[in-house]
Motif scaffolding. Structure first.
Motif, PDB file in Angstrom:
ATOM      1  N   GLU A 134      -7.017  15.528  -7.232  1.00  0.00           N
ATOM      2  CA  GLU A 134      -6.403  15.566  -5.905  1.00  0.00           C
ATOM      3  C   GLU A 134      -5.127  14.712  -5.910  1.00  0.00           C
ATOM      4  OE1 GLU A 134      -9.205  15.859  -2.510  1.00  0.00           O
ATOM      5  OE2 GLU A 134     -10.771  15.641  -4.018  1.00  0.00           O
ATOM      6  N   MET A 135      -5.153  13.515  -5.337  1.00  0.00           N
ATOM      7  CA  MET A 135      -3.912  12.733  -5.253  1.00  0.00           C
ATOM      8  C   MET A 135      -3.726  11.796  -6.446  1.00  0.00           C
ATOM      9  SD  MET A 135      -4.180  12.200  -1.126  1.00  0.00           S
ATOM     10  CE  MET A 135      -2.478  12.191  -0.577  1.00  0.00           C
ATOM     11  N   SER A 136      -4.801  11.545  -7.150  1.00  0.00           N
ATOM     12  CA  SER A 136      -4.759  10.918  -8.485  1.00  0.00           C
ATOM     13  C   SER A 136      -4.159   9.508  -8.556  1.00  0.00           C
ATOM     14  CB  SER A 136      -4.002  11.849  -9.453  1.00  0.00           C
ATOM     15  OG  SER A 136      -4.269  11.512 -10.779  1.00  0.00           O
ATOM     16  N   MET A 137      -4.264   8.759  -7.476  1.00  0.00           N
ATOM     17  CA  MET A 137      -3.786   7.373  -7.527  1.00  0.00           C
ATOM     18  C   MET A 137      -4.767   6.530  -8.360  1.00  0.00           C
ATOM     19  SD  MET A 137      -0.938   7.190  -5.804  1.00  0.00           S
ATOM     20  CE  MET A 137      -0.336   6.186  -4.452  1.00  0.00           C
ATOM     21  N   PRO A 138      -4.259   5.571  -9.145  1.00  0.00           N
ATOM     22  CA  PRO A 138      -5.124   4.829 -10.078  1.00  0.00           C
ATOM     23  C   PRO A 138      -6.081   3.827  -9.426  1.00  0.00           C
ATOM     24  CG  PRO A 138      -2.873   4.019 -10.186  1.00  0.00           C
ATOM     25  CD  PRO A 138      -2.835   5.244  -9.344  1.00  0.00           C
ATOM     26  N   SER A 139      -5.710   3.278  -8.273  1.00  0.00           N
ATOM     27  CA  SER A 139      -6.573   2.290  -7.630  1.00  0.00           C
ATOM     28  C   SER A 139      -6.147   2.077  -6.182  1.00  0.00           C
ATOM     29  CB  SER A 139      -6.513   0.952  -8.372  1.00  0.00           C
ATOM     30  OG  SER A 139      -5.223   0.369  -8.231  1.00  0.00           O
ATOM     31  N   GLU A 140      -7.025   1.469  -5.407  1.00  0.00           N
ATOM     32  CA  GLU A 140      -6.679   1.149  -4.019  1.00  0.00           C
ATOM     33  C   GLU A 140      -5.559   0.119  -3.977  1.00  0.00           C
ATOM     34  OE1 GLU A 140     -10.115   0.026  -1.766  1.00  0.00           O
ATOM     35  OE2 GLU A 140     -10.862   2.102  -1.649  1.00  0.00           O
ATOM     36  N   GLU A 141      -5.581  -0.804  -4.923  1.00  0.00           N
ATOM     37  CA  GLU A 141      -4.543  -1.841  -4.983  1.00  0.00           C
ATOM     38  C   GLU A 141      -3.169  -1.210  -5.215  1.00  0.00           C
ATOM     39  OE1 GLU A 141      -8.403  -3.464  -5.497  1.00  0.00           O
ATOM     40  OE2 GLU A 141      -7.408  -1.932  -6.725  1.00  0.00           O
ATOM     41  N   PHE A 142      -3.135  -0.191  -6.056  1.00  0.00           N
ATOM     42  CA  PHE A 142      -1.887   0.521  -6.344  1.00  0.00           C
ATOM     43  C   PHE A 142      -1.360   1.201  -5.080  1.00  0.00           C
ATOM     44  CE2 PHE A 142       0.640   4.139  -7.692  1.00  0.00           C
ATOM     45  CZ  PHE A 142       1.395   3.639  -8.741  1.00  0.00           C
ATOM     46  N   ILE A 143      -2.279   1.817  -4.323  1.00  0.00           N
ATOM     47  CA  ILE A 143      -1.900   2.506  -3.078  1.00  0.00           C
ATOM     48  C   ILE A 143      -1.303   1.511  -2.086  1.00  0.00           C
ATOM     49  CG2 ILE A 143      -2.763   3.787  -1.070  1.00  0.00           C
ATOM     50  CD1 ILE A 143      -4.988   4.873  -2.956  1.00  0.00           C
ATOM     51  N   VAL A 144      -1.998   0.406  -1.885  1.00  0.00           N
ATOM     52  CA  VAL A 144      -1.552  -0.610  -0.926  1.00  0.00           C
ATOM     53  C   VAL A 144      -0.184  -1.159  -1.316  1.00  0.00           C
ATOM     54  CG1 VAL A 144      -2.023  -2.920  -0.024  1.00  0.00           C
ATOM     55  CG2 VAL A 144      -3.877  -1.247  -0.195  1.00  0.00           C
ATOM     56  N   LYS A 145       0.003  -1.426  -2.591  1.00  0.00           N
ATOM     57  CA  LYS A 145       1.274  -1.971  -3.078  1.00  0.00           C
ATOM     58  C   LYS A 145       2.401  -0.963  -2.864  1.00  0.00           C
ATOM     59  CE  LYS A 145       3.282  -4.257  -7.128  1.00  0.00           C
ATOM     60  NZ  LYS A 145       3.037  -4.688  -8.545  1.00  0.00           N
ATOM     61  N   LYS A 146       2.131   0.310  -3.141  1.00  0.00           N
ATOM     62  CA  LYS A 146       3.147   1.357  -3.003  1.00  0.00           C
ATOM     63  C   LYS A 146       3.554   1.539  -1.546  1.00  0.00           C
ATOM     64  CE  LYS A 146       4.197   6.109  -4.485  1.00  0.00           C
ATOM     65  NZ  LYS A 146       3.679   7.328  -5.167  1.00  0.00           N
ATOM     66  N   VAL A 147       2.559   1.573  -0.656  1.00  0.00           N
ATOM     67  CA  VAL A 147       2.833   1.734   0.773  1.00  0.00           C
ATOM     68  C   VAL A 147       3.593   0.520   1.318  1.00  0.00           C
ATOM     69  CG1 VAL A 147       1.762   1.897   3.070  1.00  0.00           C
ATOM     70  CG2 VAL A 147       0.897   3.297   1.188  1.00  0.00           C
TER      71      VAL A 147
END
Length: 329
Positions: A134-147
């Motif tokens: 699906e969206m294939s993000m590596p981790s929740e931490e990665f998502i938070v940092k990117k946003v």
């Protein structure tokens, strides 16, 4: 005198017919309320700050690893919360393993996904972001940092969640608020409240739907929820011609009783959320209705019964008077 007598008889007969008609309509409404529940327009205003932020995130492609897809890619609001594909396109050219169900009204469900692996809407929102196909993000931490690095979101989260850092909790909460704002009441809800009348075909369809036993599983607010075996009287894949036999909820629980058990999908807006079943194997609602009657109820229903059921299901489509889901974009 003779003419006056005739006039009185006509008036009395008219009153009698009207009284019987009102009684019949009242009984029909009671029958419907015994099996189904109404929903109403969401109390969440589209201008609510959390809804506005959640909407932006729902359409945000940067929540995928290659910036190619958003939540809306698979759950297109303009298409009643689906993409009308057998399987959805994920990041990096991947393909999902199951058909994407509608996102509309999902906050009213007791669990999420075809196998019920998520218990809450917020949990469901987070899972696809981290799923490879699906969206294939590596981790929740990665998502938070990117946003957090995106200026618009840094500012918006600061305003909506003052004194809080951007987190997966408030990201998923904001998206959940947007989804909750998309509740889709229909003509049928007006009928349940006694404020609308079903057509003759819709009425026949509802009666067939109840009499044949469809409402045993497709009931309540969503006309669906909970779990049932797909293929009670015969193997479903014999009729759907599915390329892969899916074990259903068994893949989550490893309980033999859950083999070929799936979440019962909501029938709200079902006339628009094709293709049907967990693998999108059936393209038309007519064929899906006939298959369900056969493998779930051991019933061979007629063409007229099928058409009437579809007419009834069409009454579950979002009313124009409530505004289309796409109007909140």
């Amino acid at each position: 005198m003779k003419n006056l007598t005739c006039l009185i008889l006509v008036v009395l007969l008219g009153v009698g017919c009207k009284s019987e008609s009102s009684k019949s309509e009242s009984n029909l409404i009671q029958l419907a309320n015994d099996n189904f529940e109404s929903i109403s327009k969401s109390s969440l205003d589209k201008n609510n700050p959390k809804v506005v932020l959640g909407k932006a995130l729902f359409f945000e492609k940067r929540l995928s690893i290659d910036n190619s897809i958003s939540c809306n890619s698979c759950h297109d609001i303009k298409k009643f919360g689906v993409d009308n594909l057998d399987f959805s396109n994920g990041a990096r050219g991947a393909l999902t393993k199951r058909n994407s169900p509608t996102i509309l009204n999902t906050h009213l469900q007791s669990s999420q996904f075809w196998d019920g692996r998520a218990q809450t809407l917020q949990e469901q929102i987070r899972m696809p972001m981290l799923t490879d196909v699906e969206m294939s993000m590596p981790s929740e931490e990665f998502i938070v940092k990117k946003v957090s690095k995106i200026e618009f979101y840094a500012k918006s989260f600061g305003e909506v969640y003052p004194n809080q850092d951007v987190s997966m909790e408030n990201i998923s909460e904001a998206i959940a608020n947007y989804i909750e704002s998309l509740t889709t009441p229909s003509k049928f809800d007006d009928f349940l409240a006694g404020n609308a009348v079903l057509s003759s075909s819709e009425t026949r369809g509802m009666k067939v739907f109840i009499d044949k036993g469809c409402a045993e599983c497709h009931s309540g607010k969503l006309l669906g929820d909970g779990f049932e075996e797909f293929g009670v009287f015969d193997s479903y894949w014999k009729y759907t011609k599915s390329q892969k036999i899916d074990s259903g909820r068994y893949s989550v629980t490893k309980n033999e009783d859950d083999l070929f058990v799936f979440k019962v999908p909501s029938l709200r807006n079902v006339t628009e959320t094709y293709p049907y079943f967990h693998d999108g194997s059936i393209k038309t609602l007519k064929e899906a209705v006939k298959i369900m009657a056969q493998v779930q109820l051991d019933e061979q229903i007629s063409e007229r019964e099928t058409d009437d059921i579809i007419s009834f299901l069409n009454s579950l489509k979002q009313s124009q008077s409530t505004g289309s889901a796409s109007s909140t974009q």
